[in-house]
Design an enzyme around this catalytic site. Structure first.
Site, mmCIF file in Angstrom:
data_model
loop_
_atom_site.group_PDB
_atom_site.id
_atom_site.type_symbol
_atom_site.label_atom_id
_atom_site.label_comp_id
_atom_site.label_asym_id
_atom_site.label_seq_id
_atom_site.Cartn_x
_atom_site.Cartn_y
_atom_site.Cartn_z
ATOM 1 N N GLU B 72 26.514 3.794 -7.780
ATOM 2 C CA GLU B 72 25.710 3.364 -6.638
ATOM 3 C C GLU B 72 25.172 1.956 -6.777
ATOM 4 O O GLU B 72 25.254 1.163 -5.865
ATOM 5 C CB GLU B 72 24.542 4.341 -6.435
ATOM 6 C CG GLU B 72 24.998 5.604 -5.740
ATOM 7 C CD GLU B 72 23.880 6.543 -5.442
ATOM 8 O OE1 GLU B 72 22.847 6.464 -6.136
ATOM 9 O OE2 GLU B 72 24.018 7.355 -4.534
ATOM 10 N N GLU B 312 -16.133 6.957 -8.814
ATOM 11 C CA GLU B 312 -16.931 6.566 -7.667
ATOM 12 C C GLU B 312 -17.407 5.126 -7.733
ATOM 13 O O GLU B 312 -17.579 4.489 -6.718
ATOM 14 C CB GLU B 312 -18.141 7.499 -7.535
ATOM 15 C CG GLU B 312 -17.733 8.804 -6.889
ATOM 16 C CD GLU B 312 -18.884 9.739 -6.665
ATOM 17 O OE1 GLU B 312 -19.914 9.552 -7.321
ATOM 18 O OE2 GLU B 312 -18.748 10.640 -5.845
#
Lengths: 117, 579
Positions: B72, B312
């Site tokens: 490929e 956070e």
């Protein structure tokens, strides 16, 4: 071959005059086979017959045994055997199989077009 | 792992280690040596990369040269693509460790003219194998042949021959194949390659994607059957056999300080167990991160390595905020003892988070890991998944004897103990922070909810954030219950005043007594003096009387002498006695 190309470039429109018919239509063919298998032998016989019949004096055929020259397989992208490579005239073609189907071989070699013109 | 795996391999089936992290563990040693393996999966799931890494690792780590037959991508494309993963293919090719061959099959160029075979391909492969003495072969999507060559009958027969031929050659081969509708591969390659089938998958659930790997079959060998998450990053492929862990990690009796002296005191005065899992949970703004930062700083001071995952806050924000309570983290980051990893929980799926955690922990080798906070993972109600993920993290960290501290944000309206029930059973030491509202004030309280294997304090301590870190105070327990904040301060002041008063009183009493003693002593002294004078007076009197008596006797004697009378000698009067 390079020379030819250059000439074409230099004198557009006068190609026909500058080059003899045979030279322009020269077929450069390369047949890859694998030893002396049935298919290989058949391919050689069939191809020779076709060439003699349709391209007498216009072709240059090279037969390569992959068993002897395995390094050549990569360069010409050979996967199937037997494979016939038509290097010239363009377009580039690869014809695989034992060449038993003459119609397809002629199609692959663009011989029908040659005949027409 | 290596020893047991190689022992197994001798008994049953020889295996070639892939060198891919984690993969060799789930297959017990790697791919079957000398046999072809099928790797199948959808587009973009990493088939080619798996194959390439197998080759590169083989060439560099196990001295097994390899060949890639690509159908490929061209060689240039491949080289470029894998350069971003740190593989230098060009160099390996130059050193004859790897050979690359791009097989181009162009349908438009091909004309079929009868019987043929794929001997050309065999010859190329054989030539390549012999040229570098390859032990490994990767055929990257051989299915492309089906698009190029129209005669499927010939093709299938030739493929069957090819795989048999590969086996005879004794090379360990990987064949990749695009996933089909109902079959593993579009062209049913599994029909030919049946020794080992590995499925790669790239799934998107709730907008986050996770790559997974599964060993579908492995002839002649046991293998992990689960779906394992895997990562493709700048270091290539890594598979994480996260669920294969048992509960047999060894534990440590060593203790590690929490960085807060009074908190250590609450935990038998020594702190947490090394290798244990600590959960700090509480509502918003109670100081969970501060406790984590204390722990991190204390560890760095001892020269331990700390890995801090924040979900956070950014590291900079966190370091700035911690400066306000006097915790300086930046020097440790510069020294390389502390490492932050800030990612949004939504960046990737749970499995991926787990995988990343594994990878980073393995790379950094920390003594302490902090996850702040863990429950941001619960984006939706996938609580079960979150729990299993945390369980895996806990297991993983425990097996490495890493002390873990998780913080967890609990919502205010539900019972604090309930909301964390999902992970509570995994936790060894659980600190609960809660706010105590009293007399229109909100104060922080902390207690040890549980601590496995130690006699922890049952006290609620008031938790105060000062400019020199966290301080814990005894909570005032009065008749009306616990007092915190200014109420406690007032109560303490009241008590202090009372105490002072009492002290004054005691002083006063002491002085009084002293004074009395002195008065008494002076009295005694005067009495003594009186007595002394009286005594001397009496002595004088007695002397005088005695003198008089003596004089009288003498007079009598003289009178008798003058009368010439013989007088009977009378016994003298004992004057002293009469006195």
């Amino acid at each position: 071959m390079k020379k030819t190309k250059l000439k074409i470039k230099e004198t557009p429109g006068k190609v026909e005059q500058l080059m003899p018919e045979q030279h322009q239509r020269k077929y450069i063919l390369r047949l890859y086979i694998t030893g002396t298998t049935n298919r290989s032998i058949m391919a050689i016989t069939n191809l020779k017959k076709i060439c003699e019949e349709y391209l007498e004096g216009q072709y240059d055929l090279e037969v390569i045994d992959l068993y002897k020259n395995p390094n050549l397989a990569e360069g010409d992208q050979i996967i199937a055997s037997p494979t016939l490579i038509k290097k010239l005239p363009l377009p580039f073609r690869r014809i695989i199989g034992d060449m038993s189907n003459t119609e397809n071989v002629l199609l692959g070699l663009d011989i029908r077009e040659v005949k027409k013109s | 792992m290596n020893k047991t795996a190689s022992k197994l391999a001798i008994e049953s089936l020889q295996k070639s280690p892939s060198g891919i992290k984690g993969f060799d563990e789930i297959t017990g040693g790697g791919l079957p040596t000398g046999r072809p393996t099928l790797i199948c999966g959808g587009a973009g799931c990493g088939k080619t990369l798996f194959g390439l890494e197998f080759l590169v690792r083989g060439a560099t780590q196990f001295n097994e040269p390899g060949i890639l037959l690509s159908f490929e991508e061209t060689i240039e494309e491949l080289t470029k693509n894998v350069a971003s993963l740190g593989f230098d293919l060009e160099d390996l090719v130059k050193n004859k460790k790897i050979a690359l061959d791009y097989v181009r099959v162009e349908r438009s160029e091909i004309e079929e003219t009868g019987e043929y075979d794929l001997e050309g391909l065999f010859i190329r492969l054989a030539y390549a194998i012999d040229s570098i003495g390859a032990k490994r072969v990767v055929l990257d999507t051989i299915e492309s042949l089906f698009a190029g060559l129209p005669n499927q009958l010939i093709l299938r027969a030739e493929l069957r021959r090819l795989f048999r031929w590969l086996k005879e050659k004794g090379v360990t081969a990987i064949i990749t194949g695009e996933r089909g509708d109902k079959t593993f591969t579009r062209q049913g390659l599994e029909e030919y390659v049946s020794d080992c089938v590995i499925m790669l998958d790239h799934r998107v659930t709730e907008q986050t994607s996770t790559r997974r790997l599964r060993v579908v079959k492995y002839r002649g060998s046991t293998h992990g059957t689960n779906e394992y998450p895997f990562l493709i990053d700048e270091n290539g492929f890594s598979v994480l056999p996260v669920t294969s862990l048992g509960l047999n990690h060894t534990v440590s009796n060593k203790r590690v300080s929490s960085g807060i002296t009074l908190l250590d005191k609450m935990l038998e005065g020594k702190g947490y167990y090394r290798g244990s899992t600590v959960l700090v949970s509480g509502t918003a703004g109670v100081g969970k991160t501060s406790i984590a930062a204390h722990f991190a700083e204390a560890a760095c001071k001892r020269g331990e390595r700390v890995l801090y995952f924040c979900f956070e806050e950014s590291p900079d924000q966190l370091m700035r905020n911690m400066l306000s309570i006097g915790i300086k983290l930046e020097p440790w980051v510069q020294k390389g003892l502390l490492q932050f990893h800030a990612t949004r929980p939504t960046l990737y799926g749970l499995e991926m988070h787990l995988a990343v955690t594994h990878k980073i922990v393995n790379a950094f080798k920390p003594d302490i890991v902090i996850l702040d906070p863990v429950n941001t993972f619960v984006v939706s109600d996938k609580e079960y998944e979150v729990k299993t993920m945390l369980m895996r993290i806990v297991d993983f960290l425990k097996s490495k004897n890493i002390t873990a501290l998780f913080t967890s944000l609990t919502s205010g309206d539900t019972s604090l103990e309930n909301s964390d029930v999902g992970i509570s059973s995994l936790i060894d030491t659980w600190l609960l922070l809660r706010d105590i509202e009293l007399s229109s004030e909100r104060n922080r309280g902390m207690y040890v909810l549980k601590s496995r294997g130690m006699a922890n304090s049952n006290q609620i301590r008031e938790f105060i954030l000062t400019d020199h870190g966290v301080e814990l105070r005894e909570v005032y327990i009065g008749a009306s219950g616990g007092l915190t904040g200014s109420a406690r301060v007032a109560q303490e002041a009241l008590e202090d005043a009372e105490l002072l008063k009492r002290k004054h009183e005691i002083e006063h009493k002491k002085r009084e007594i002293e004074r009395k003693r002195k008065a008494l002593e002076s009295k005694i002294a005067t009495l003594h003096a009186d007595f002394d004078s009286e005594e001397s007076e009496a002595v004088k009197l007695i002397k005088a009387e005695q003198d008089i008596i003596k004089k009288l006797e003498q007079d009598k004697m003289e009178m008798a002498i003058s009368r010439k009378a013989v007088m009977e000698k009378r016994a003298p009067v004992n004057l002293k006695k009469s006195l």
